[in-house]
Design a protein around this motif. Structure first.
Motif, PDB file in Angstrom:
ATOM      1  N   ILE A 132       0.831  -1.203   0.000  1.00 55.22           N
ATOM      2  CA  ILE A 132       0.000   0.000   0.000  1.00 55.22           C
ATOM      3  C   ILE A 132       0.866   1.254   0.000  1.00 55.22           C
ATOM      4  CG2 ILE A 132      -1.692   1.308   1.340  1.00 55.22           C
ATOM      5  CD1 ILE A 132      -2.774  -1.442   2.299  1.00 55.22           C
ATOM      6  N   GLN A 133       1.943   1.245   0.765  1.00 59.31           N
ATOM      7  CA  GLN A 133       2.848   2.394   0.787  1.00 59.31           C
ATOM      8  C   GLN A 133       3.471   2.633  -0.582  1.00 59.31           C
ATOM      9  OE1 GLN A 133       5.550   1.271   3.905  1.00 59.31           O
ATOM     10  NE2 GLN A 133       4.208   1.995   5.546  1.00 59.31           N
ATOM     11  N   THR A 139      -0.101   8.680   0.435  1.00 64.72           N
ATOM     12  CA  THR A 139      -1.082   8.334   1.467  1.00 64.72           C
ATOM     13  C   THR A 139      -0.461   8.470   2.852  1.00 64.72           C
ATOM     14  OG1 THR A 139      -2.170   6.784  -0.030  1.00 64.72           O
ATOM     15  CG2 THR A 139      -2.622   6.529   2.303  1.00 64.72           C
ATOM     16  N   SER A 140      -1.223   9.016   3.789  1.00 62.33           N
ATOM     17  CA  SER A 140      -0.720   9.212   5.150  1.00 62.33           C
ATOM     18  C   SER A 140      -0.522   7.864   5.849  1.00 62.33           C
ATOM     19  CB  SER A 140      -1.707  10.065   5.956  1.00 62.33           C
ATOM     20  OG  SER A 140      -2.915   9.358   6.177  1.00 62.33           O
ATOM     21  N   VAL A 141       0.298   7.895   6.895  1.00 58.66           N
ATOM     22  CA  VAL A 141       0.564   6.688   7.676  1.00 58.66           C
ATOM     23  C   VAL A 141      -0.740   6.150   8.270  1.00 58.66           C
ATOM     24  CG1 VAL A 141       1.724   5.758   9.718  1.00 58.66           C
ATOM     25  CG2 VAL A 141       2.926   7.367   8.219  1.00 58.66           C
ATOM     26  N   LYS A 146      -5.195   2.122   8.159  1.00 54.14           N
ATOM     27  CA  LYS A 146      -6.625   1.831   8.029  1.00 54.14           C
ATOM     28  C   LYS A 146      -6.855   0.819   6.915  1.00 54.14           C
ATOM     29  CE  LYS A 146      -9.280   4.648   5.772  1.00 54.14           C
ATOM     30  NZ  LYS A 146     -10.084   5.832   5.368  1.00 54.14           N
ATOM     31  N   ARG A 147      -6.189   1.000   5.797  1.00 51.43           N
ATOM     32  CA  ARG A 147      -6.352   0.081   4.674  1.00 51.43           C
ATOM     33  C   ARG A 147      -5.834  -1.313   5.021  1.00 51.43           C
ATOM     34  NH1 ARG A 147      -6.764   2.471  -0.695  1.00 51.43           N
ATOM     35  NH2 ARG A 147      -7.274   4.682  -0.512  1.00 51.43           N
ATOM     36  N   VAL A 148      -4.736  -1.362   5.770  1.00 55.77           N
ATOM     37  CA  VAL A 148      -4.192  -2.654   6.194  1.00 55.77           C
ATOM     38  C   VAL A 148      -5.183  -3.360   7.114  1.00 55.77           C
ATOM     39  CG1 VAL A 148      -2.383  -3.802   7.539  1.00 55.77           C
ATOM     40  CG2 VAL A 148      -1.772  -1.978   5.930  1.00 55.77           C
TER      41      VAL A 148
END
Length: 285
Positions: A132-133, A139-141, A146-148
């Motif tokens: 995702i990173q 995208t913010s940390v 949240k996505r994880v």
């Protein structure tokens, strides 16, 4: 608070029933839109389940279709009410693929082809974070986390003790070779895939490089099937800014045939597990 009712599925079933009533009446979506003084696109969105349906919408449509049986009207109104409840994923805020999550949560089986990455339902936390990173560098940390969390929560479907999701995955060999998060992350990820592939409801096949051109060359897609015969199968194609959902029988059939060819060209289950384990060992060197 999230409800046990799946709002995505409720909207879809309600939309199918409203489409059936319109067709029984012999009306086009354009004619209905004219009667209700709304856009034709609104009627289409209501019927395909991509838009929330209010009880007022149901009442107005039942009026246009001259539905006289009050039990049918009441049933549709209840479905509209249920469709506006929140699924578990709403607790995480705005999720771009929330429609898909709703379908996946209710699906009986899922067949997916992944040309670049390990499929989300089989990702480890470390792999998911790195993926995702890398895919969303701005995208913010907090949003990455949240996505994880959503991805990990989705995986409960394949680890459930009762009625787990039947999963069939065809992974292109490039997904094993693309180093996401470093060698240690990849080794752990592939070992996890090999372990999960031994479960009776999970099948993993690898499509090797030497196959050359194949039916999945145009990219990732998934086919969702449901236990309720009233719910037609759905082909899901993920996009960057929007996703595509195909529900018409000819479209689903075309992608199903493509998937059968992919399964036939891929390594068998034992060969695939061996290939995954061999590549995992390479990352340990």
């Amino acid at each position: 608070m999230a409800s046990s009712v799946n709002p995505t599925v409720r909207r879809r079933r309600l939309g199918q029933e409203l489409r059936r009533l319109r067709e029984l009446k012999g009306m086009t979506a354009e004619e209905v839109a004219e009667r209700l003084l709304v856009s034709q696109s609104k009627i289409s969105r209501l019927e395909n389940g991509r838009r929330s349906i209010s009880q007022r919408d149901v009442r107005d449509l039942c009026g246009v279709y001259e539905v006289e049986d009050q039990r049918i009207v009441d049933s549709l109104m209840q479905m509209a009410k249920d469709s506006r409840q929140q699924g578990w994923w709403h607790a995480f805020g705005d999720i771009p693929y929330s429609v898909y999550i709703g379908l996946e949560t209710d699906a009986e089986s899922l067949r997916t082809y992944e040309p670049q990455i390990i499929t989300g339902l089989l990702q480890t936390r470390s792999y998911a974070e790195a993926l995702i990173q890398g895919a969303l560098p701005e995208t913010s940390v907090a949003d990455v986390e949240k996505r994880v969390q959503v991805r990990i929560r989705r995986q409960e479907r394949i680890s459930a003790d009762h009625n787990p999701l039947r999963l069939w995955v065809v992974l292109d060999e490039s997904s094993l070779r693309r180093v996401v998060g470093g060698k240690q992350v990849m080794r752990e990820q592939l070992e996890y895939v090999a372990e999960m592939s031994q479960l009776p409801h999970i099948t993993v096949q690898v499509l090797p490089f030497d196959v050359g051109a194949h039916p999945g060359i145009n990219g990732q897609y998934s086919i969702l099937e449901f236990a309720d015969t009233a719910d037609s199968s759905v082909v899901y194609i993920e996009g960057v800014t929007s996703d595509l959902y195909l529900e018409k029988a000819p479209d689903v059939q075309k992608y199903t045939v493509m998937y059968e060819h992919l399964r036939a060209q891929a390594l068998n289950v034992e060969q695939s597990r061996q290939r995954i384990e061999d590549v995992a060992k390479e990352y340990a060197r």
